[in-house]
Design an enzyme around this catalytic site. Structure first.
Site, PDB file in Angstrom:
ATOM      1  N   HIS A  58       0.839  -1.197   0.000  1.00  0.00           N
ATOM      2  CA  HIS A  58       0.000   0.000   0.000  1.00  0.00           C
ATOM      3  C   HIS A  58       0.872   1.245   0.000  1.00  0.00           C
ATOM      4  O   HIS A  58       2.063   1.176   0.229  1.00  0.00           O
ATOM      5  CB  HIS A  58      -0.972   0.017   1.193  1.00  0.00           C
ATOM      6  CG  HIS A  58      -0.317   0.116   2.536  1.00  0.00           C
ATOM      7  ND1 HIS A  58       0.027  -0.989   3.277  1.00  0.00           N
ATOM      8  CD2 HIS A  58       0.066   1.188   3.269  1.00  0.00           C
ATOM      9  CE1 HIS A  58       0.581  -0.603   4.408  1.00  0.00           C
ATOM     10  NE2 HIS A  58       0.622   0.723   4.430  1.00  0.00           N
ATOM     11  N   HIS A  86       2.404  11.335  -8.375  1.00  0.00           N
ATOM     12  CA  HIS A  86       0.967  11.113  -8.291  1.00  0.00           C
ATOM     13  C   HIS A  86       0.633   9.652  -8.004  1.00  0.00           C
ATOM     14  O   HIS A  86       1.463   8.776  -8.178  1.00  0.00           O
ATOM     15  CB  HIS A  86       0.262  11.562  -9.570  1.00  0.00           C
ATOM     16  CG  HIS A  86       0.678  10.803 -10.809  1.00  0.00           C
ATOM     17  ND1 HIS A  86       1.872  11.015 -11.456  1.00  0.00           N
ATOM     18  CD2 HIS A  86       0.042   9.842 -11.513  1.00  0.00           C
ATOM     19  CE1 HIS A  86       1.949  10.216 -12.509  1.00  0.00           C
ATOM     20  NE2 HIS A  86       0.850   9.487 -12.559  1.00  0.00           N
ATOM     21  N   GLU A 108      -4.404  10.667 -10.421  1.00  0.00           N
ATOM     22  CA  GLU A 108      -4.758  10.506 -11.829  1.00  0.00           C
ATOM     23  C   GLU A 108      -5.809   9.410 -11.921  1.00  0.00           C
ATOM     24  O   GLU A 108      -5.560   8.266 -11.531  1.00  0.00           O
ATOM     25  CB  GLU A 108      -3.529  10.114 -12.657  1.00  0.00           C
ATOM     26  CG  GLU A 108      -3.845   9.898 -14.124  1.00  0.00           C
ATOM     27  CD  GLU A 108      -2.649   9.392 -14.921  1.00  0.00           C
ATOM     28  OE1 GLU A 108      -2.723   9.429 -16.164  1.00  0.00           O
ATOM     29  OE2 GLU A 108      -1.641   8.947 -14.316  1.00  0.00           O
ATOM     30  N   GLU A 130      -2.927   4.230   3.204  1.00  0.00           N
ATOM     31  CA  GLU A 130      -2.839   4.529   4.635  1.00  0.00           C
ATOM     32  C   GLU A 130      -2.687   6.041   4.784  1.00  0.00           C
ATOM     33  O   GLU A 130      -1.836   6.647   4.136  1.00  0.00           O
ATOM     34  CB  GLU A 130      -1.622   3.815   5.217  1.00  0.00           C
ATOM     35  CG  GLU A 130      -1.348   4.142   6.671  1.00  0.00           C
ATOM     36  CD  GLU A 130      -0.110   3.403   7.157  1.00  0.00           C
ATOM     37  OE1 GLU A 130      -0.264   2.285   7.666  1.00  0.00           O
ATOM     38  OE2 GLU A 130       1.008   3.947   6.998  1.00  0.00           O
TER      39      GLU A 130
END
Length: 141
Positions: free
Chosen positions: A9, A75, A123, A57
């Site tokens: 993550h 991004h 995006e 997170e």
């Protein structure tokens, strides 16, 4: 030989947890859990409903001051099935996605950009029909 290696993550430090939660839940994430670290600091973990595991997170450490993204971060990319519908839904939720664009031409992906409350850029991507869910080596010929 190396065993399994994969990305789990992304973690963002956020200035205003409430504003960030509003933004990311409007985007479609759901909150899985939260860990109180003491002193007002916390970790809040999110995922999209279709995902099995946490993918984002939010790290909230108010004592560290405002978030300064700097110039090193570019991004996060989020895949959507219906970009026009997603942009419309986000506008109704008070978010400000940019116009839908086709940077690779009429047969490539459609994209739209927006920023979260701390300025992290997102995006949104809708792949063309038949394209794998993500960039593959085939995209580079």
């Amino acid at each position: 030989m190396v065993g399994l290696v994969k990305t789990l993550h992304t973690a963002y430090r956020v200035s205003d947890l409430s504003a960030s939660l509003h933004f990311y839940t409007a985007l479609g994430y759901t909150q899985v859990g939260r860990v109180d670290l003491g002193g007002g600091a916390s970790l809040t973990v999110l995922k999209f409903p279709e995902e099995e595991v946490v993918t984002l997170e939010l790290v909230h450490r108010p004592d560290d001051g405002p978030v300064d993204i700097g110039t090193g971060f570019s991004h996060l990319v989020v895949q959507v099935d219906d970009l026009a519908g997603t942009v419309d839904r986000l506008l109704r939720a008070g978010l400000w996605p940019g116009p839908v664009d086709q940077p690779a031409g009429p047969y490539g992906p459609q994209t739209s950009w927006l920023s979260d409350p701390d300025g992290y850029r997102i995006e949104l991507v809708q792949w063309p029909p038949g394209h794998p869910a993500g960039i593959t080596a085939a995209d580079f010929g």
